[in-house]
Motif scaffolding. Structure first.
Motif, PDB file in Angstrom:
ATOM      1  N   ILE A   1      45.667 -20.906  83.811  1.00 18.21           N
ATOM      2  CA  ILE A   1      45.096 -21.801  82.812  1.00 18.21           C
ATOM      3  C   ILE A   1      46.248 -22.619  82.247  1.00 18.21           C
ATOM      4  CG2 ILE A   1      43.822 -21.977  80.638  1.00 18.21           C
ATOM      5  CD1 ILE A   1      42.753 -19.091  81.301  1.00 18.21           C
ATOM      6  N   ARG A   2      46.204 -23.922  82.451  1.00 18.29           N
ATOM      7  CA  ARG A   2      47.313 -24.790  82.055  1.00 18.29           C
ATOM      8  C   ARG A   2      47.191 -25.328  80.640  1.00 18.29           C
ATOM      9  NH1 ARG A   2      51.615 -24.890  85.691  1.00 18.29           N
ATOM     10  NH2 ARG A   2      50.767 -24.089  87.620  1.00 18.29           N
ATOM     11  N   THR A   3      46.000 -25.284  80.064  1.00 18.91           N
ATOM     12  CA  THR A   3      45.787 -25.833  78.730  1.00 18.91           C
ATOM     13  C   THR A   3      45.857 -24.701  77.706  1.00 18.91           C
ATOM     14  OG1 THR A   3      44.363 -27.512  79.689  1.00 18.91           O
ATOM     15  CG2 THR A   3      44.255 -27.221  77.305  1.00 18.91           C
ATOM     16  N   VAL A   4      46.892 -24.756  76.873  1.00 19.15           N
ATOM     17  CA  VAL A   4      47.124 -23.713  75.879  1.00 19.15           C
ATOM     18  C   VAL A   4      47.349 -24.374  74.525  1.00 19.15           C
ATOM     19  CG1 VAL A   4      48.589 -21.764  75.205  1.00 19.15           C
ATOM     20  CG2 VAL A   4      48.176 -22.229  77.635  1.00 19.15           C
ATOM     21  N   ASP A   5      46.699 -23.858  73.507  1.00 22.55           N
ATOM     22  CA  ASP A   5      46.865 -24.360  72.139  1.00 22.55           C
ATOM     23  C   ASP A   5      47.001 -23.149  71.226  1.00 22.55           C
ATOM     24  OD1 ASP A   5      46.991 -26.024  69.898  1.00 22.55           O
ATOM     25  OD2 ASP A   5      45.159 -27.115  70.391  1.00 22.55           O
ATOM     26  N   THR A   6      47.187 -23.414  69.941  1.00 21.08           N
ATOM     27  CA  THR A   6      47.323 -22.327  68.977  1.00 21.08           C
ATOM     28  C   THR A   6      46.452 -22.568  67.761  1.00 21.08           C
ATOM     29  OG1 THR A   6      49.182 -23.384  67.858  1.00 21.08           O
ATOM     30  CG2 THR A   6      49.723 -21.820  69.611  1.00 21.08           C
ATOM     31  N   ILE A   7      46.116 -21.470  67.114  1.00 26.67           N
ATOM     32  CA  ILE A   7      45.534 -21.497  65.791  1.00 26.67           C
ATOM     33  C   ILE A   7      46.391 -20.543  64.963  1.00 26.67           C
ATOM     34  CG2 ILE A   7      43.824 -19.701  66.346  1.00 26.67           C
ATOM     35  CD1 ILE A   7      41.964 -21.081  64.283  1.00 26.67           C
ATOM     36  N   SER A   8      46.778 -20.984  63.810  1.00 19.71           N
ATOM     37  CA  SER A   8      47.622 -20.147  62.955  1.00 19.71           C
ATOM     38  C   SER A   8      46.794 -19.665  61.770  1.00 19.71           C
ATOM     39  CB  SER A   8      48.830 -20.945  62.472  1.00 19.71           C
ATOM     40  OG  SER A   8      49.668 -20.105  61.706  1.00 19.71           O
ATOM     41  N   VAL A   9      46.650 -18.359  61.691  1.00  7.81           N
ATOM     42  CA  VAL A   9      45.913 -17.737  60.602  1.00  7.81           C
ATOM     43  C   VAL A   9      46.847 -16.758  59.926  1.00  7.81           C
ATOM     44  CG1 VAL A   9      43.878 -16.386  59.954  1.00  7.81           C
ATOM     45  CG2 VAL A   9      43.774 -17.942  61.924  1.00  7.81           C
ATOM     46  N   LYS A  10      47.119 -16.994  58.667  1.00  5.99           N
ATOM     47  CA  LYS A  10      48.020 -16.106  57.939  1.00  5.99           C
ATOM     48  C   LYS A  10      47.198 -15.148  57.093  1.00  5.99           C
ATOM     49  CE  LYS A  10      51.940 -15.788  54.954  1.00  5.99           C
ATOM     50  NZ  LYS A  10      52.782 -16.290  53.965  1.00  5.99           N
ATOM     51  N   SER A  11      47.395 -13.858  57.351  1.00  5.33           N
ATOM     52  CA  SER A  11      46.712 -12.852  56.544  1.00  5.33           C
ATOM     53  C   SER A  11      47.653 -11.720  56.129  1.00  5.33           C
ATOM     54  CB  SER A  11      45.504 -12.271  57.287  1.00  5.33           C
ATOM     55  OG  SER A  11      45.905 -11.636  58.471  1.00  5.33           O
ATOM     56  N   TYR A  12      48.833 -11.672  56.745  1.00  3.30           N
ATOM     57  CA  TYR A  12      49.782 -10.612  56.413  1.00  3.30           C
ATOM     58  C   TYR A  12      51.031 -11.197  55.772  1.00  3.30           C
ATOM     59  CZ  TYR A  12      47.525  -6.744  58.862  1.00  3.30           C
ATOM     60  OH  TYR A  12      46.672  -5.750  59.244  1.00  3.30           O
ATOM     61  N   ASP A  13      51.554 -10.490  54.800  1.00  4.28           N
ATOM     62  CA  ASP A  13      52.876 -10.759  54.253  1.00  4.28           C
ATOM     63  C   ASP A  13      53.657  -9.483  54.507  1.00  4.28           C
ATOM     64  OD1 ASP A  13      55.091 -11.668  52.939  1.00  4.28           O
ATOM     65  OD2 ASP A  13      54.243 -11.463  50.925  1.00  4.28           O
ATOM     66  N   HIS A  14      54.449  -9.485  55.574  1.00  2.76           N
ATOM     67  CA  HIS A  14      55.125  -8.302  56.101  1.00  2.76           C
ATOM     68  C   HIS A  14      54.054  -7.294  56.523  1.00  2.76           C
ATOM     69  CE1 HIS A  14      58.355  -5.680  57.114  1.00  2.76           C
ATOM     70  NE2 HIS A  14      58.030  -4.796  56.199  1.00  2.76           N
ATOM     71  N   GLN A  15      53.855  -6.186  55.792  1.00  3.52           N
ATOM     72  CA  GLN A  15      52.845  -5.196  56.176  1.00  3.52           C
ATOM     73  C   GLN A  15      51.689  -5.136  55.185  1.00  3.52           C
ATOM     74  OE1 GLN A  15      54.823  -1.451  56.864  1.00  3.52           O
ATOM     75  NE2 GLN A  15      55.756  -2.158  58.750  1.00  3.52           N
ATOM     76  N   THR A  16      51.549  -6.127  54.325  1.00  2.00           N
ATOM     77  CA  THR A  16      50.469  -6.159  53.345  1.00  2.00           C
ATOM     78  C   THR A  16      49.488  -7.250  53.740  1.00  2.00           C
ATOM     79  OG1 THR A  16      52.018  -5.484  51.625  1.00  2.00           O
ATOM     80  CG2 THR A  16      49.916  -6.403  50.905  1.00  2.00           C
ATOM     81  N   GLN A  17      48.209  -6.888  53.870  1.00  2.16           N
ATOM     82  CA  GLN A  17      47.220  -7.871  54.282  1.00  2.16           C
ATOM     83  C   GLN A  17      46.509  -8.454  53.071  1.00  2.16           C
ATOM     84  OE1 GLN A  17      43.835  -6.727  56.749  1.00  2.16           O
ATOM     85  NE2 GLN A  17      44.189  -8.549  57.971  1.00  2.16           N
TER      86      GLN A  17
END
Length: 166
Positions: free
Chosen positions: A61-77
Motif C-alpha cells: 500500500i503506497r498511500t500512507v497518512d496519519t491522524i494524531s490523537v493525543k490522549s496520554y501525557d506520559h503514562q496518564t490518560q
C-alpha cells in the motif's frame, strides 16, 4: 503474597517482536481486504507509525497518512483530542482505508477515530479486553492491567533482580 512490582505486569516488546507481530497483523489484514484492495493506510501517531509502515510495505500500500490523537501525557490518560487530521479527500468516510495503531487500551483514541472514519477498518497490534471490540483485527491480547513497554520508549540498561538481592 506480595504485590507485583511495576515491571512484573509489564510486557516488553522489542523491535524484532514488534516487526513480527506487525507482519502477522498484515497477513490477517490481507485475508479481510476489500475486493479491490486497501486504498490507504492511516497511522495513529505516534504508536501506530511503526506498525503502519510495516503493514503498508507487506501489503504493498503506497498511500500512507496519519491522524494524531493525543490522549496520554506520559503514562496518564486524559481526554482524546485530534491534533492532526488525515487528508479528507484521501480517506473520505474510511471505505477501503486501514487505520493502524499499536494498542487499544481504554478505547478513547479509537472512539474519536471511528467517529471521523466510520467505515474504516481499524486494526491494532495489541488489544486489551476493555476495548478490543473497537478493533476489527488485532494480533495479541494482553490483560487490562498490563503495561506494554514499546521499543521506542526503552533503552538498554542494567535492571535490578525482581526480588531481593543475592
Amino acid at each position: 503474597m506480595t504485590d507485583p512490582l511495576p515491571h512484573e505486569k509489564g510486557f516488553h516488546v522489542s523491535w524484532d517482536q514488534l516487526h513480527r507481530d506487525a507482519r502477522a497483523l498484515a497477513w490477517r489484514l490481507q485475508g479481510v481486504a476489500p475486493e479491490d484492495g486497501w486504498r490507504a493506510v492511516v497511522a495513529i501517531t505516534r504508536g501506530g507509525m511503526a506498525p503502519a509502515m510495516i503493514i503498508a510495505r507487506e501489503l504493498d500500500i503506497r498511500t500512507v497518512d496519519t491522524i494524531s490523537v493525543k490522549s496520554y501525557d506520559h503514562q496518564t490518560q486524559g481526554q482524546a483530542v485530534v491534533t492532526k487530521h488525515p487528508d479528507a479527500e484521501l480517506v473520505g468516510d474510511g471505505h477501503g482505508v486501514l487505520v493502524i495503531d499499536d494498542l487499544v487500551d481504554t478505547g478513547r483514541t479509537l472512539e474519536v477515530v471511528r467517529a471521523l472514519l466510520p467505515h474504516a477498518h481499524i486494526a491494532t497490534v495489541y488489544a486489551k479486553p476493555k476495548s478490543r471490540q473497537l478493533v476489527q483485527t488485532y494480533v495479541t491480547e494482553v490483560s487490562q492491567d498490563t503495561w506494554i513497554f514499546f521499543p521506542w520508549d526503552l533503552a538498554l540498561q542494567y535492571v535490578e533482580p525482581y526480588r531481593g538481592r543475592t
